[in-house]
Design a protein around this motif. Sequence first.
Motif, PDB file in Angstrom:
ATOM      1  N   GLY A 159       2.618 163.058 -23.541  1.00  0.00           N
ATOM      2  CA  GLY A 159       3.121 161.741 -23.810  1.00  0.00           C
ATOM      3  C   GLY A 159       3.041 161.133 -25.060  1.00  0.00           C
ATOM      4  N   LEU A 160       3.973 160.376 -25.684  1.00  0.00           N
ATOM      5  CA  LEU A 160       4.003 159.624 -26.701  1.00  0.00           C
ATOM      6  C   LEU A 160       4.061 158.122 -26.421  1.00  0.00           C
ATOM      7  CD1 LEU A 160       5.899 162.325 -28.730  1.00  0.00           C
ATOM      8  CD2 LEU A 160       3.883 161.083 -29.739  1.00  0.00           C
ATOM      9  N   GLY A 161       3.462 157.003 -26.968  1.00  0.00           N
ATOM     10  CA  GLY A 161       3.457 155.600 -26.419  1.00  0.00           C
ATOM     11  C   GLY A 161       2.797 155.309 -25.357  1.00  0.00           C
ATOM     12  N   ASP A 162       3.202 154.407 -24.541  1.00  0.00           N
ATOM     13  CA  ASP A 162       2.239 153.929 -23.482  1.00  0.00           C
ATOM     14  C   ASP A 162       3.096 153.913 -21.862  1.00  0.00           C
ATOM     15  OD1 ASP A 162       4.074 151.972 -23.599  1.00  0.00           O
ATOM     16  OD2 ASP A 162       2.797 150.405 -23.924  1.00  0.00           O
ATOM     17  N   SER A 163       4.114 155.029 -21.901  1.00  0.00           N
ATOM     18  CA  SER A 163       4.419 155.252 -20.456  1.00  0.00           C
ATOM     19  C   SER A 163       3.213 156.290 -19.982  1.00  0.00           C
ATOM     20  CB  SER A 163       5.732 156.048 -20.357  1.00  0.00           C
ATOM     21  OG  SER A 163       6.788 155.011 -20.589  1.00  0.00           O
ATOM     22  N   ARG A 164       3.146 156.304 -18.528  1.00  0.00           N
ATOM     23  CA  ARG A 164       1.954 157.050 -18.251  1.00  0.00           C
ATOM     24  C   ARG A 164       2.231 157.994 -17.123  1.00  0.00           C
ATOM     25  NH1 ARG A 164      -2.427 152.284 -17.624  1.00  0.00           N
ATOM     26  NH2 ARG A 164      -2.803 151.643 -19.647  1.00  0.00           N
ATOM     27  N   ALA A 165       1.283 158.887 -16.725  1.00  0.00           N
ATOM     28  CA  ALA A 165       1.408 159.906 -15.565  1.00  0.00           C
ATOM     29  C   ALA A 165      -0.110 159.598 -14.957  1.00  0.00           C
ATOM     30  CB  ALA A 165       1.357 161.246 -16.018  1.00  0.00           C
ATOM     31  N   SER A 192       5.290 170.536 -26.461  1.00  0.00           N
ATOM     32  CA  SER A 192       5.684 169.989 -27.750  1.00  0.00           C
ATOM     33  C   SER A 192       6.956 170.177 -28.095  1.00  0.00           C
ATOM     34  CB  SER A 192       4.808 170.720 -28.762  1.00  0.00           C
ATOM     35  OG  SER A 192       3.401 170.204 -28.332  1.00  0.00           O
ATOM     36  N   ARG A 193       7.648 171.210 -27.656  1.00  0.00           N
ATOM     37  CA  ARG A 193       9.267 171.474 -28.079  1.00  0.00           C
ATOM     38  C   ARG A 193       9.918 170.645 -27.109  1.00  0.00           C
ATOM     39  NH1 ARG A 193       8.068 177.222 -27.367  1.00  0.00           N
ATOM     40  NH2 ARG A 193       9.130 176.987 -25.582  1.00  0.00           N
ATOM     41  N   PRO A 240       3.246 165.125 -28.966  1.00  0.00           N
ATOM     42  CA  PRO A 240       2.579 164.538 -28.100  1.00  0.00           C
ATOM     43  C   PRO A 240       1.019 164.930 -27.850  1.00  0.00           C
ATOM     44  CG  PRO A 240       3.781 166.352 -27.283  1.00  0.00           C
ATOM     45  CD  PRO A 240       3.933 166.391 -28.628  1.00  0.00           C
ATOM     46  N   ARG A 241       0.350 164.090 -27.035  1.00  0.00           N
ATOM     47  CA  ARG A 241      -1.077 164.516 -26.502  1.00  0.00           C
ATOM     48  C   ARG A 241      -0.602 165.197 -25.234  1.00  0.00           C
ATOM     49  NH1 ARG A 241      -5.199 160.111 -27.572  1.00  0.00           N
ATOM     50  NH2 ARG A 241      -4.365 158.254 -28.571  1.00  0.00           N
ATOM     51  N   VAL A 242      -1.319 166.239 -24.940  1.00  0.00           N
ATOM     52  CA  VAL A 242      -0.841 166.994 -23.853  1.00  0.00           C
ATOM     53  C   VAL A 242      -2.424 167.458 -23.290  1.00  0.00           C
ATOM     54  CG1 VAL A 242       0.801 168.533 -25.153  1.00  0.00           C
ATOM     55  CG2 VAL A 242      -1.344 169.448 -25.182  1.00  0.00           C
TER      56      VAL A 242
END
Length: 373
Positions: free
Chosen positions: A230-236, A190-191, A290-292
């Motif tokens: 992540g934030l948005g729609d780039s992905r892992a 988050s930081r 972000p979602r973590v």
Amino acid sequence: MEPHVSTDTATACPTCGAAVTPGARFCEGCGAPLAGTDPSAPVPRHEPDEAGPISRPTNRQRVTAPEPAVRPCAACGGEVGPDLYCTTCGTKAPSPRDHYRESPAPWVAGVCDRGVRHTRNEDAMALFADPTPDGGRAVLVVCDGVSSSADSDTASLAAARAALEVLVPPLPRGLGTADSEDAAAAAVLSRAAAAANAAVIANSDPSSDNPASCTWVAAVLEGGTVRYAGLGDSRAYLLPDDGPGVQLTVDDSLAQELVDAGTPRTDAERSPTAHTIVRWLGLDAPDVRPRVGSARVEGPGWLLVCSDGLWNYASEPQALRAQVDAAGVTDPEGLALALVEWACAQGGRDNVTVALARVGSQWADSEVREDHG
């Protein structure tokens, strides 16, 4: 990257007919400058160093572009000026920002490319890795600038670098319990998102109607565990050599909202507003938490972090796994390049970024030495 949610009525690009939001400077579909902009005006950009990996600035530092190196024009042999146009014939030279690669260690690499249809590269990446994968750490960060926002190419690069600064040190272990360790790692991620957001703002024009904004995704491999946010729609993604792959991150997009409501993923991702994001980094961002999450690495395979320029053409993990297999490449940089070239061959309608880390115990030191001399 599509614009984020807006109540404004979309208009059409005069070049390709794609929908664009009012105030956008460039078309998301073809990259052409839109009405009210001067196509001949130089676009503010950060040029990656032409030799070696990109250096990381101090968090919150505004990214500035170094002077491009003097080089001959490929068309006539004349001198290319600082604006990248030939001073003799006027031909525009490729920008180093259009395509760059990083490989901080033999087992980690990435490729960031302008794609086919866009006129500039608004994607960015920043990578870190220990020298060997045996017990080593890796950090992969990818950002995708929103095309309707000003200076998104500069801001996305600043965001990726700022997040990397936060994530390079080993993650804290908390109080020794699994829940405490998860919470401590989530706080660091988050930081990192907050640092990336501060960097975007530092590289934005506060008077702009469309201040710089971008998506953000980060993955940290440490001790057989992948921590991601992540934030948005780039992905892992985690793509084992054997067994099904998994998409680690969840998109913040209208397509994902359709999926959550019961629409089949294929249909949702083909909708006209599929890539419209509902969360992002930037001055006008409503929420930058972000979602973590985390995942265990159970065997050899690939950790893949990418922009939608890749997953546009292979969204499901098994589809990406098929492209990895089809490439027939075990070298991370070679595989990243093969995936970028494949996305461009499918149309390359967006910028494309692919970052990879080889994970799992079977990636031995001997393989590293064999692939890289």
